[in-house]
Scaffold this motif. Structure first.
Motif, PDB file in Angstrom:
ATOM      1  N   GLY A  78      43.847  41.558  36.247  1.00 58.19           N
ATOM      2  CA  GLY A  78      44.320  40.657  36.746  1.00 58.19           C
ATOM      3  C   GLY A  78      42.925  39.762  36.410  1.00 58.19           C
ATOM      4  O   GLY A  78      41.641  41.343  37.230  1.00 58.19           O
ATOM      5  N   PRO A  79      42.757  38.602  36.699  1.00 59.07           N
ATOM      6  CA  PRO A  79      41.461  38.597  36.663  1.00 59.07           C
ATOM      7  C   PRO A  79      40.587  38.053  37.939  1.00 59.07           C
ATOM      8  O   PRO A  79      41.348  38.164  39.027  1.00 59.07           O
ATOM      9  N   SER A  80      39.218  38.154  37.911  1.00 57.60           N
ATOM     10  CA  SER A  80      38.929  38.622  39.354  1.00 57.60           C
ATOM     11  C   SER A  80      38.988  37.574  40.478  1.00 57.60           C
ATOM     12  O   SER A  80      38.747  36.168  40.070  1.00 57.60           O
ATOM     13  N   GLY A  81      39.150  37.782  41.363  1.00 54.72           N
ATOM     14  CA  GLY A  81      39.906  37.406  42.802  1.00 54.72           C
ATOM     15  C   GLY A  81      41.626  37.074  42.616  1.00 54.72           C
ATOM     16  O   GLY A  81      41.753  35.702  43.637  1.00 54.72           O
ATOM     17  N   CYS A  82      42.483  37.977  42.267  1.00 53.15           N
ATOM     18  CA  CYS A  82      43.249  37.291  41.416  1.00 53.15           C
ATOM     19  C   CYS A  82      43.956  38.108  42.958  1.00 53.15           C
ATOM     20  O   CYS A  82      45.180  38.250  43.074  1.00 53.15           O
ATOM     21  N   GLY A  83      43.346  38.902  43.936  1.00 56.73           N
ATOM     22  CA  GLY A  83      43.912  39.397  45.126  1.00 56.73           C
ATOM     23  C   GLY A  83      44.980  40.813  43.962  1.00 56.73           C
ATOM     24  O   GLY A  83      45.501  41.703  45.865  1.00 56.73           O
ATOM     25  N   LYS A  84      43.772  41.306  42.738  1.00 60.29           N
ATOM     26  CA  LYS A  84      45.004  42.970  43.776  1.00 60.29           C
ATOM     27  C   LYS A  84      44.073  43.805  43.909  1.00 60.29           C
ATOM     28  O   LYS A  84      45.003  44.835  44.359  1.00 60.29           O
ATOM     29  N   SER A  85      42.872  43.831  44.898  1.00 56.77           N
ATOM     30  CA  SER A  85      42.380  44.559  45.739  1.00 56.77           C
ATOM     31  C   SER A  85      43.040  44.460  46.593  1.00 56.77           C
ATOM     32  O   SER A  85      42.764  45.117  47.673  1.00 56.77           O
ATOM     33  N   THR A  86      43.078  43.849  46.969  1.00 61.51           N
ATOM     34  CA  THR A  86      43.794  42.893  48.277  1.00 61.51           C
ATOM     35  C   THR A  86      44.804  43.163  49.049  1.00 61.51           C
ATOM     36  O   THR A  86      45.253  44.024  50.192  1.00 61.51           O
ATOM     37  N   PHE A  87      45.759  43.257  47.801  1.00 62.52           N
ATOM     38  CA  PHE A  87      47.175  43.716  47.349  1.00 62.52           C
ATOM     39  C   PHE A  87      46.958  45.778  47.921  1.00 62.52           C
ATOM     40  O   PHE A  87      47.430  45.942  48.462  1.00 62.52           O
ATOM     41  N   LEU A  88      45.846  46.532  46.948  1.00 65.02           N
ATOM     42  CA  LEU A  88      45.931  47.699  46.732  1.00 65.02           C
ATOM     43  C   LEU A  88      45.661  47.771  48.216  1.00 65.02           C
ATOM     44  O   LEU A  88      46.154  48.989  48.675  1.00 65.02           O
ATOM     45  N   ARG A  89      45.171  46.844  48.722  1.00 60.22           N
ATOM     46  CA  ARG A  89      44.618  47.177  50.167  1.00 60.22           C
ATOM     47  C   ARG A  89      45.076  47.523  51.519  1.00 60.22           C
ATOM     48  O   ARG A  89      45.446  47.990  52.586  1.00 60.22           O
ATOM     49  N   ARG A 257      53.526  51.546  34.374  1.00 61.21           N
ATOM     50  CA  ARG A 257      54.165  50.831  34.403  1.00 61.21           C
ATOM     51  C   ARG A 257      52.227  49.062  34.754  1.00 61.21           C
ATOM     52  O   ARG A 257      51.836  50.150  34.797  1.00 61.21           O
ATOM     53  N   THR A 258      52.510  48.333  33.981  1.00 57.59           N
ATOM     54  CA  THR A 258      51.513  47.314  34.474  1.00 57.59           C
ATOM     55  C   THR A 258      51.755  46.241  35.327  1.00 57.59           C
ATOM     56  O   THR A 258      52.943  45.442  34.737  1.00 57.59           O
ATOM     57  N   ALA A 259      51.008  46.133  36.495  1.00 61.52           N
ATOM     58  CA  ALA A 259      51.747  43.969  37.521  1.00 61.52           C
ATOM     59  C   ALA A 259      50.641  43.781  37.193  1.00 61.52           C
ATOM     60  O   ALA A 259      48.979  43.509  37.026  1.00 61.52           O
ATOM     61  N   TYR A 260      50.588  42.423  36.789  1.00 62.94           N
ATOM     62  CA  TYR A 260      49.965  41.183  36.340  1.00 62.94           C
ATOM     63  C   TYR A 260      49.542  40.484  37.680  1.00 62.94           C
ATOM     64  O   TYR A 260      50.759  40.339  38.324  1.00 62.94           O
ATOM     65  N   PHE A 261      48.552  40.288  38.614  1.00 64.40           N
ATOM     66  CA  PHE A 261      48.350  39.637  39.495  1.00 64.40           C
ATOM     67  C   PHE A 261      47.734  38.095  38.915  1.00 64.40           C
ATOM     68  O   PHE A 261      46.447  38.123  37.520  1.00 64.40           O
ATOM     69  N   HIS A 262      47.593  37.469  39.569  1.00 63.71           N
ATOM     70  CA  HIS A 262      47.244  35.578  38.756  1.00 63.71           C
ATOM     71  C   HIS A 262      47.167  34.489  40.288  1.00 63.71           C
ATOM     72  O   HIS A 262      47.605  34.303  41.343  1.00 63.71           O
ATOM     73  N   MET A 263      45.370  34.555  41.157  1.00 62.73           N
ATOM     74  CA  MET A 263      45.535  33.478  41.871  1.00 62.73           C
ATOM     75  C   MET A 263      46.482  34.090  43.602  1.00 62.73           C
ATOM     76  O   MET A 263      46.861  33.289  43.991  1.00 62.73           O
ATOM     77  N   GLY A 264      46.453  35.289  44.044  1.00 68.82           N
ATOM     78  CA  GLY A 264      47.352  35.421  44.661  1.00 68.82           C
ATOM     79  C   GLY A 264      49.319  36.045  44.244  1.00 68.82           C
ATOM     80  O   GLY A 264      49.695  36.685  45.472  1.00 68.82           O
TER      81      GLY A 264
END
Lengths: 293, 426, 463
Positions: A78-89, A257-264
């Motif tokens: 997902g684009p930067s700031g989409c929350g993927k890292s936050t979710f991972l954490r 599998r791939t997850a696509y995050f967008h704006m949270g």
């Protein structure tokens, strides 16, 4: 010209979403498209209605639902700031260490609620290891870096066992041959790619069940990246791996599998092949065809 | 469950106990440090508060011409030299008659402060018509009496162990019964200079000395400090030997013990240049050299926090480098520079050691009237009083410390407010 | 004219020259089309240019004359006194010159003075007033001449702005160079006086002698007048008190910093940090008072209740209070270095399942170690150079002991004691203070340089 117009509409939709709130957004993203759940199968991670808030009311993650299977590599893009890292954490409660960060929802590891009072973040993090974006070896020797976790958690009964764990972990991380003659030299003296493999070795020395990787190759050159990617593929046999990545090619190469995050929001989660060849959602398509991100 | 889980679980209890202990040490350290602060402040306030009041004794003084040795039409000079001492003694003898013993006579005179006769002098010189009348005058009590009334002499102790003897207690009880003893706000403390007698000692001359010293310090260190900071931050070439040398020097000077600056002042300003000893001028010069590093470092930080876009904006419309810096950058950095300057001045105000070296340790009764007249400063006054054995000086020392701390706290508050008020997030 | 008078006149002249400089440039300006003119710079720059010409040379001469006036006058005076005094030793000559200068400053004593000194003093006074007249005339003449020269430079083609900016820059460089001058001043003043001291007392006696009693030097001609200047007891005393102080300040300061940066809630931080800063802002004389009048008696009575004999000016009291004083210094320095450890390092450790204290002990402190060592050295330098606390709470007796309950004296205490008494400046006693100052300066300088170097390298590592 045509593409530019398309781009504009996407941005416009997203903008309405941010200013207007969830109500209007839902006509763009209505739940997660694809196969977020592993129906019938026993999931390693089970996440329902996960929301993350930063200091006050700033919401970073909106109602994310997904399952993560055993011994699979799941990529989050997902684009930067989409929350993927936050979710991972969220998955090893690293967000606890951030002041003012609040996580709600149900996240289970092997059926145990990780937010349960009985559940211990120290134990959780021993079970769910993490590798970070920038290689962050401790200012210690290579040996001590790898031995750090086993020593903390009392995993080795004696020096010989510890030596064994260190050697095995370094071997699994594909680093042992390169460093076996200088185990006592500082870990910070290695090259970037070696440092990152050292961090992976450090993580697997604790024998976790899951390894979270937060853009592990974004600070590395292409050759080091290739080495790490091969390594991830090998590690899949023994660990469940969740990897956040900026590179769509990387996601395509290494994940099942791939997850696509967008704006949270988790917009789409599906088999990697499907996501990249036949994306269901317009936003996913825009992203993987390179219109933004 | 994996073996890792089991092994980790086995260690958890011990590890969390350690964690708790460590956390406790941290909290205890802070608590202990702050406890020291509280003890220090309460100790000083507890000792110093009584100094803000003084014990007075009411005397009925007969200001008759024969006793004073002057008449109503005497010249001011004659009035000044008149014999007020006898008048005071007479009034004490009337109040407490029948004292014959030599020792007791001396003690009787010592009930009131030596200032009593000067109090009468001031009254008579203001209004010579008082001559021939009998006046009720509240005069300062001696410091021992003052200490007794502040509850610091225990009358139940054996007589030999206290500074007030039994016969004096009889007198005091009599005077008190007649309503002749009272405690009033200690104005002397704020309106006089130093004195050998604690009850007459005040901080005014030291305060004025501090003022002159800081005036010199501020008027030198602020322009020089800002100019130096501007040069180093905005104009100085990078990787230049001299500039690096200047920077190393500034950082080092910030950590040089203050007493070394005093040695510099003594050897260079006094011995070499022959400037007057004990003067606020030299004190100010020494403190300037001492506070310069602080001001330069703070000013540079303030200048650095002004974003480059401001400079580029001004340069882009054709302003010269100097114009840009003075007209655009400096005003924006000013709040930060002022904050640093105030903090530097607060340091200078509290500084003692280097001033001892340049002779500002003199006994100063008169209020200094220029930057070259001999003077002392508040912290040095505190140092001098702290050395005096009299109990009454101890409380005055603490009171002077309270005044000093009040100044320092207000200066720091101004600095904090300034910082908050003008804090800008770029 | 008095100094103030001359300076005020110069200020008036400066205002005047600015005014006419500006006016002249406006008069010379020929308007061109579109509202411009042919001046190179704004009129005010021409004004400043004239001011610079008027003031700077005059001011330089004024400062130079004022600094050199007294030494020159004194030496000329001394060359005019009768020959029998010329041959005396340097010490005695300076004594004589001081007596004459004393007469000059206190003219009411002239009547009763020795005729010889009286003549010299009157002579001096005459020369002084003459010098003053010449100085005043010269300075004012230079200022007026400067104004005229400056005015001749006011031409449309003159690059007034560039010239003024150049002057401003030179002034700024001058201001920045004061730091170097200060260091040089310190070095030369302590070195020069120390050399004179080592001329009287061998350096080895000073550095390695174990007996310190400068008080024996009562009279210049007395036997053994040089006293004993073995500084070892002072060094031991200084180290003892500093060690006690650091023993308190380092753990408390470091743990406070760790707690504040790693554990404390934002609210606690918001209150505790300024409170610590108050502790740092309290003048040392206040700590000295607290040590001498509250802590020392307390320790003494506590020691006595345990049956220990405690000196009333024990090293422990001074060290303890000095430790309290250094806590905030240590804690704010450590706070800086701990915050400089990258978050990634913490994340790495937490991600491994380390607890906070494990992370701090095994990752953050090792990572911040160079910075902490630097902070420790700066704190040590601060403790060694601290003066008021020890002057007020430590003793004067140069005991060689490491028992904290006994009284010791320190380098700074002796400097203050030697220089605040009433003795001649050139005696071995006062010169000894400069030798002590030199050792103090050298030690703290080394500590500071090393500490600043370590801290800078440490910061660069994580930048």
């Amino acid at each position: 010209m045509m593409e530019a117009t398309l781009d504009m509409t996407t941005v416009a939709k997203v903008n309405t979403a941010t200013s207007g709130g969830r109500e209007e957004f839902s006509h763009t993203i209505s739940g997660t498209i694809g196969k977020p759940y592993l129906d019938g199968k026993d999931a390693k991670f089970f996440c329902r209605d996960v929301n993350v808030f930063y200091s006050g009311d700033k919401q970073a993650i909106f109602d994310v639902n997904m399952d993560i299977g055993r011994n699979e590599v799941i990529a989050m893009i997902g684009p930067s700031g989409c929350g993927k890292s936050t979710f991972l954490r969220c998955m090893n409660r690293m967000n606890d260490t951030i002041e003012g960060c609040r996580v709600t929802g149900d996240i289970r590891l092997d059926g145990e609620d990780i937010h349960d009072k009985e559940q211990d973040p120290v134990l959780l993090r021993a079970r769910v290891g993490m590798v970070f974006q920038k290689p962050n070896p401790f200012p210690k020797s290579i040996y001590d870096n790898v031995a750090y976790g086993p020593r903390l958690h009392g995993l080795a009964a004696n020096r010989a066992e510890l030596d064994d764990i260190v050697e095995q972990s370094l071997t699994k991380a594909g680093l042992f041959k390169e460093v076996k003659d200088r185990l006592q030299s500082p870990g910070t003296g290695l090259s970037g790619g070696q440092q990152q493999r050292l961090c992976i070795a450090r993580t697997i020395a604790v024998s976790p069940e899951v390894i979270l990787m937060d853009e592990p190759t974004s600070a590395l050159d292409p050759i080091a990246t290739a080495t790490i990617e091969e390594l991830i593929d090998e590690l899949r046999a023994s660990f469940t791996i969740c990897i956040v990545t900026h590179s769509m090619q990387q996601a395509a190469r290494i994940s099942q599998r791939t997850a696509y995050f967008h704006m949270g929001y988790l917009v789409e989660l599906n088999d990697t092949k499907t996501v990249f060849t036949n994306p269901q959602h317009q936003l996913t398509e825009n992203y993987i065809t390179g219109r933004f991100g | 469950m994996s073996t890792t889980t089991e092994k980790v679980k086995a260690t958890l209890g011990k590890r969390y106990a350690k964690e708790k202990r460590f956390r406790f040490y941290g909290l205890a350290s802070i608590a202990l440090s702050l406890l020291f602060l509280v003890i220090l402040l309460t100790d000083i306030v507890g000792k110093g508060l009584p100094a803000f009041s003084s014990t007075y004794i009411k005397l009925d003084v007969q200001l008759d011409a024969p006793t004073l040795g002057v008449s109503t039409d005497a010249t001011p000079e004659q009035l000044r030299m008149a014999n007020y001492n006898t008048a005071v003694l007479n009034s004490l003898n009337t109040l407490l008659p029948g004292v014959t013993d030599r020792k007791e006579k001396k003690a009787l005179k010592g009930l009131v402060s030596g200032d009593a006769q000067y109090e009468l002098q001031r009254m008579v010189m203001d209004d010579p018509q008082l001559i021939g009348t009998t006046q009720s005058v509240w005069v300062l009590a001696d410091d021992d009496i003052d200490v007794y009334y502040k509850g610091n002499i225990d009358r139940t102790l054996p007589e030999g162990d206290r500074r007030i003897k039994d016969f004096q207690l009889v007198w005091l009880d009599k005077l008190e019964a007649e309503g002749r003893i009272d405690s009033k706000f200690n104005t002397t403390f704020f309106t006089r200079g130093d004195s050998r007698e604690p009850e007459e000692a005040g901080i005014l001359s030291a305060l004025v000395g501090s003022f002159y010293t800081l005036l010199v310090t501020l008027s030198l260190s602020f322009p020089i400090g800002v100019a130096a900071a501007l040069y180093l931050e905005e104009f100085a070439p990078k990787n230049n030997f001299w500039v690096d040398l200047i920077e190393v020097n500034i950082n080092n000077l910030a950590a040089v013990p203050s007493i070394v600056f005093g040695l510099l002042g003594l050897a260079v300003f006094i011995q070499l240049f022959g400037l007057p000893r004990s003067a606020p001028l030299i004190g100010g010069l020494v403190l300037t050299l001492m506070t310069l590093p602080t001001i330069i470092i703070a000013s540079r930080a303030a200048l650095r926090s002004v974003p480059p876009s401001i400079r580029e904006g001004a340069l882009g419309i054709g302003a010269s480098k100097t114009q840009t810096v003075f007209q655009n950058v400096l005003p924006l950095a000013m709040p930060g520079i002022l904050t640093g300057t105030i903090i530097g001045m607060a340091h200078a105000l509290g500084e003692t050691a280097p001033l001892l070296m340049i002779g500002m340790i003199a006994f100063i009764m008169d209020v200094p009237d220029s930057v070259t007249s001999p003077s002392t400063v508040l912290p040095v006054q505190i140092y001098l009083w702290a050395d005096s054995p009299e109990r009454a000086f101890t409380e005055r020392t603490s009171a002077a410390i309270m005044v000093l701390l009040t100044f320092l706290v207000s200066m720091n508050l101004i600095a904090v407010i300034l910082r908050k008020r003008f804090e800008r997030r770029w | 004219m008095s100094t103030l008078g001359i300076l005020l006149t110069l200020i008036v002249l400066a205002a005047f020259s600015y005014y006419i400089g500006r006016k002249r440039s406006l008069a010379l300006a020929t308007p061109m089309q579109r509202g411009g003119n042919n001046l190179h710079s704004l009129p005010s720059y021409y004004g400043y240019l004239v001011v610079a010409w008027a003031i700077i040379p005059a001011l330089l001469v004024f400062v130079l004359w004022s600094t050199l006036e007294k030494p020159l006058l004194t030496s000329s005076m001394m060359s005019h006194i009768p020959a029998e005094y010329q041959d005396k030793s340097a010490d005695e000559r300076s004594l004589i010159s001081n007596r004459i200068l004393n007469l000059v400053h206190n003219p009411e004593r002239l009547a009763t003075a020795d005729p010889l000194f009286k003549a010299a003093a009157e002579d001096y006074q005459q020369m002084q007033s003459l010098s003053n007249i010449i100085k005043t005339l010269l300075v004012l003449a230079l200022a007026i001449a400067g104004t005229f020269i400056g005015l001749r430079h006011v031409k449309p083609k003159t690059r007034a702005r560039n010239q003024v900016e150049r002057v401003v820059q030179i002034i700024m460089i001058g201001c920045a160079s004061i730091a170097i001058l200060t260091t040089l001043g310190i070095v030369f003043s302590v070195l020069f006086e120390s050399f004179r001291f080592f001329g009287q007392v061998p350096a080895t006696d000073f550095l390695f002698g174990t007996h310190w009693s400068p008080q024996t030097a009562l009279r210049a001609d007395q036997a053994g007048s040089s006293g004993s200047f073995g500084a070892i007891p002072l060094f031991v005393g200084t180290l003892l008190i500093s060690a006690i102080a650091l023993l308190i300040a380092v753990p408390l300061g470091l743990m406070s910093a760790i707690y504040l940066s790693e554990y404390a809630s934002p609210t606690l931080r918001a209150y505790a940090k300024p409170a610590m800063e108050i502790l740092a802002g309290i003048p040392t004389v206040v700590y000295g008072f607290f040590a001498a009048l509250t802590v020392a008696p307390l320790i003494r009575s506590m020691g006595e209740s345990f049956g220990l004999s405690v000196a009333s000016e024990s090293a422990l009291a001074a060290g303890l209070v000095m430790g309290i004083m250094i806590i905030p210094f240590m804690s704010s320095l450590s706070d800086d270095v701990i915050n400089a450890v990258p978050q990634a390092m913490r994340d790495g450790s937490y991600g491994m399942g380390a607890t906070k204290s494990e992370t701090i002990k095994q990752v953050i402190i090792p990572a911040a170690l160079p910075g902490i060592v630097g902070a420790f050295l700066l704190a040590a330098s601060r403790a060694i150079g601290e003066t008021m606390i020890v002057v007020m709470a430590a003793g004067l007796a140069a005991n060689m002991t490491i028992n904290p309950l006994e009284a010791v004296t320190t380098v700074t205490v002796q400097i203050v004691t030697l220089l605040t008494g009433d003795q001649e400046f050139d005696s071995a006693k006062t010169l000894a203070a400069f030798a002590l100052g030199l050792s103090l300066f050298v030690v703290t300088l080394i500590l500071n340089v090393v500490a600043l170097h370590i801290v800078r390298k440490y910061r660069e590592q994580y930048d």
